[in-house]
Design a protein around this motif. Structure first.
Motif, PDB file in Angstrom:
ATOM      1  N   LEU A  48       0.857  -1.189   0.000  1.00 23.87           N
ATOM      2  CA  LEU A  48       0.000   0.000   0.000  1.00 23.87           C
ATOM      3  C   LEU A  48       0.888   1.233   0.000  1.00 23.87           C
ATOM      4  N   THR A  49       0.646   2.165  -0.918  1.00 22.31           N
ATOM      5  CA  THR A  49       1.389   3.415  -0.980  1.00 22.31           C
ATOM      6  C   THR A  49       0.493   4.532  -0.458  1.00 22.31           C
ATOM      7  N   VAL A  50       1.028   5.308   0.503  1.00 21.23           N
ATOM      8  CA  VAL A  50       0.263   6.383   1.137  1.00 21.23           C
ATOM      9  C   VAL A  50       1.131   7.637   1.234  1.00 21.23           C
ATOM     10  N   PRO A  51       0.508   8.808   1.390  1.00 27.66           N
ATOM     11  CA  PRO A  51       1.287  10.033   1.592  1.00 27.66           C
ATOM     12  C   PRO A  51       1.763  10.137   3.040  1.00 27.66           C
ATOM     13  N   VAL A  52       2.769  10.963   3.259  1.00 26.25           N
ATOM     14  CA  VAL A  52       3.261  11.223   4.618  1.00 26.25           C
ATOM     15  C   VAL A  52       2.103  11.738   5.471  1.00 26.25           C
ATOM     16  N   GLY A  53       1.996  11.227   6.684  1.00 23.74           N
ATOM     17  CA  GLY A  53       0.943  11.641   7.606  1.00 23.74           C
ATOM     18  C   GLY A  53      -0.313  10.804   7.522  1.00 23.74           C
ATOM     19  N   ALA A  54      -0.356   9.840   6.623  1.00 18.44           N
ATOM     20  CA  ALA A  54      -1.561   9.018   6.444  1.00 18.44           C
ATOM     21  C   ALA A  54      -1.715   8.026   7.595  1.00 18.44           C
ATOM     22  N   LYS A  55      -2.986   7.754   7.901  1.00 21.12           N
ATOM     23  CA  LYS A  55      -3.325   6.696   8.846  1.00 21.12           C
ATOM     24  C   LYS A  55      -3.698   5.468   8.025  1.00 21.12           C
ATOM     25  N   VAL A  56      -3.175   4.328   8.427  1.00 17.58           N
ATOM     26  CA  VAL A  56      -3.504   3.065   7.774  1.00 17.58           C
ATOM     27  C   VAL A  56      -4.252   2.208   8.788  1.00 17.58           C
ATOM     28  N   VAL A  57      -5.334   1.594   8.330  1.00 20.64           N
ATOM     29  CA  VAL A  57      -6.171   0.756   9.185  1.00 20.64           C
ATOM     30  C   VAL A  57      -6.108  -0.679   8.686  1.00 20.64           C
ATOM     31  N   TRP A  58      -5.779  -1.600   9.590  1.00 18.14           N
ATOM     32  CA  TRP A  58      -5.833  -3.026   9.306  1.00 18.14           C
ATOM     33  C   TRP A  58      -7.085  -3.574   9.984  1.00 18.14           C
ATOM     34  N   ILE A  59      -7.842  -4.409   9.291  1.00 21.55           N
ATOM     35  CA  ILE A  59      -9.040  -5.034   9.856  1.00 21.55           C
ATOM     36  C   ILE A  59      -8.935  -6.542   9.649  1.00 21.55           C
ATOM     37  N   ASN A  60      -9.063  -7.289  10.742  1.00 25.01           N
ATOM     38  CA  ASN A  60      -8.992  -8.747  10.654  1.00 25.01           C
ATOM     39  C   ASN A  60     -10.348  -9.316  10.269  1.00 25.01           C
ATOM     40  N   ARG A  61     -10.429  -9.918   9.097  1.00 26.15           N
ATOM     41  CA  ARG A  61     -11.658 -10.547   8.616  1.00 26.15           C
ATOM     42  C   ARG A  61     -11.608 -12.074   8.757  1.00 26.15           C
ATOM     43  N   ASP A  62     -10.510 -12.585   9.306  1.00 30.31           N
ATOM     44  CA  ASP A  62     -10.384 -14.029   9.524  1.00 30.31           C
ATOM     45  C   ASP A  62     -10.979 -14.422  10.871  1.00 30.31           C
ATOM     46  N   GLU A  63     -11.187 -15.716  11.036  1.00 34.98           N
ATOM     47  CA  GLU A  63     -11.649 -16.262  12.317  1.00 34.98           C
ATOM     48  C   GLU A  63     -10.484 -16.424  13.294  1.00 34.98           C
ATOM     49  N   GLU A  64      -9.269 -16.465  12.768  1.00 38.62           N
ATOM     50  CA  GLU A  64      -8.066 -16.632  13.580  1.00 38.62           C
ATOM     51  C   GLU A  64      -7.494 -15.280  13.991  1.00 38.62           C
ATOM     52  N   PRO A  65      -6.834 -15.201  15.156  1.00 35.02           N
ATOM     53  CA  PRO A  65      -6.191 -13.941  15.542  1.00 35.02           C
ATOM     54  C   PRO A  65      -4.949 -13.676  14.690  1.00 35.02           C
ATOM     55  N   HIS A  66      -4.664 -12.395  14.475  1.00 33.58           N
ATOM     56  CA  HIS A  66      -3.477 -11.970  13.732  1.00 33.58           C
ATOM     57  C   HIS A  66      -2.887 -10.741  14.420  1.00 33.58           C
ATOM     58  N   THR A  67      -1.627 -10.463  14.125  1.00 33.88           N
ATOM     59  CA  THR A  67      -0.983  -9.248  14.611  1.00 33.88           C
ATOM     60  C   THR A  67      -0.414  -8.478  13.430  1.00 33.88           C
ATOM     61  N   VAL A  68      -0.079  -7.210  13.676  1.00 35.12           N
ATOM     62  CA  VAL A  68       0.596  -6.360  12.689  1.00 35.12           C
ATOM     63  C   VAL A  68       1.839  -5.832  13.397  1.00 35.12           C
ATOM     64  N   VAL A  69       3.011  -6.283  12.948  1.00 34.97           N
ATOM     65  CA  VAL A  69       4.264  -5.945  13.619  1.00 34.97           C
ATOM     66  C   VAL A  69       5.282  -5.493  12.574  1.00 34.97           C
ATOM     67  N   SER A  70       5.901  -4.350  12.817  1.00 30.80           N
ATOM     68  CA  SER A  70       6.934  -3.833  11.922  1.00 30.80           C
ATOM     69  C   SER A  70       8.169  -4.726  11.989  1.00 30.80           C
ATOM     70  N   ALA A  71       8.693  -5.089  10.837  1.00 33.13           N
ATOM     71  CA  ALA A  71       9.874  -5.944  10.780  1.00 33.13           C
ATOM     72  C   ALA A  71      11.094  -5.267  11.403  1.00 33.13           C
ATOM     73  N   ASN A  72      11.153  -3.935  11.348  1.00 31.62           N
ATOM     74  CA  ASN A  72      12.306  -3.202  11.870  1.00 31.62           C
ATOM     75  C   ASN A  72      11.956  -2.334  13.065  1.00 31.62           C
ATOM     76  N   GLY A  73      10.816  -2.572  13.685  1.00 34.25           N
ATOM     77  CA  GLY A  73      10.405  -1.765  14.827  1.00 34.25           C
ATOM     78  C   GLY A  73      10.096  -0.321  14.455  1.00 34.25           C
ATOM     79  N   GLN A  74       9.665  -0.063  13.217  1.00 33.97           N
ATOM     80  CA  GLN A  74       9.427   1.301  12.746  1.00 33.97           C
ATOM     81  C   GLN A  74       8.104   1.879  13.217  1.00 33.97           C
TER      82      GLN A  74
END
Length: 114
Positions: A48-74
């Motif tokens: 996903l490409t976004v402009p500086v200052g953008a908010k990105v929303v992740w929504i879990n549509r699966d039945e299983e739990p998931h996480t969103v974790v930066s690979a570099n701690g960014q």
């Protein structure tokens, strides 16, 4: 002013009036474009490409739990997201942000901030 003229004036005012919710609904597509769905053990879109200052929303549509974790701690990691839970991160600097799900490490995605 007679009743007919008053009614005509009222109708023209109402025709020109835009309800407050109409302006908000016109912004929905822009916000949706910064949305990533977690479905079928995939982040969609994967990149996903976004402009500086953008908010990105992740929504879990699966039945299983998931996480969103930066690979570099960014950016801050999400908690475990149950079905229909969401997580929001704001991207204040240009760059490429790779992320993954700690529960399912094969699930990866990228945010490009320009």
């Amino acid at each position: 002013m007679n009743r007919l003229a008053c009614a005509a004036c009222l109708l023209s005012t109402l025709a020109a009036w835009t309800p407050p919710h109409a302006a908000a609904s016109s912004r929905v597509p822009a916000e949706k474009s910064n949305q990533i769905e977690i479905r079928n053990f995939m982040f969609t879109p994967k990149t996903l490409t976004v402009p500086v200052g953008a908010k990105v929303v992740w929504i879990n549509r699966d039945e299983e739990p998931h996480t969103v974790v930066s690979a570099n701690g960014q950016f801050a990691p999400s908690k475990a997201l149950d079905s229909n839970d969401s997580y929001v991160a704001t991207f204040g600097k240009p760059g490429t942000y790779v992320y993954y799900c700690t529960v399912h490490p094969f699930m990866t995605g990228t945010i490009v901030v320009k």
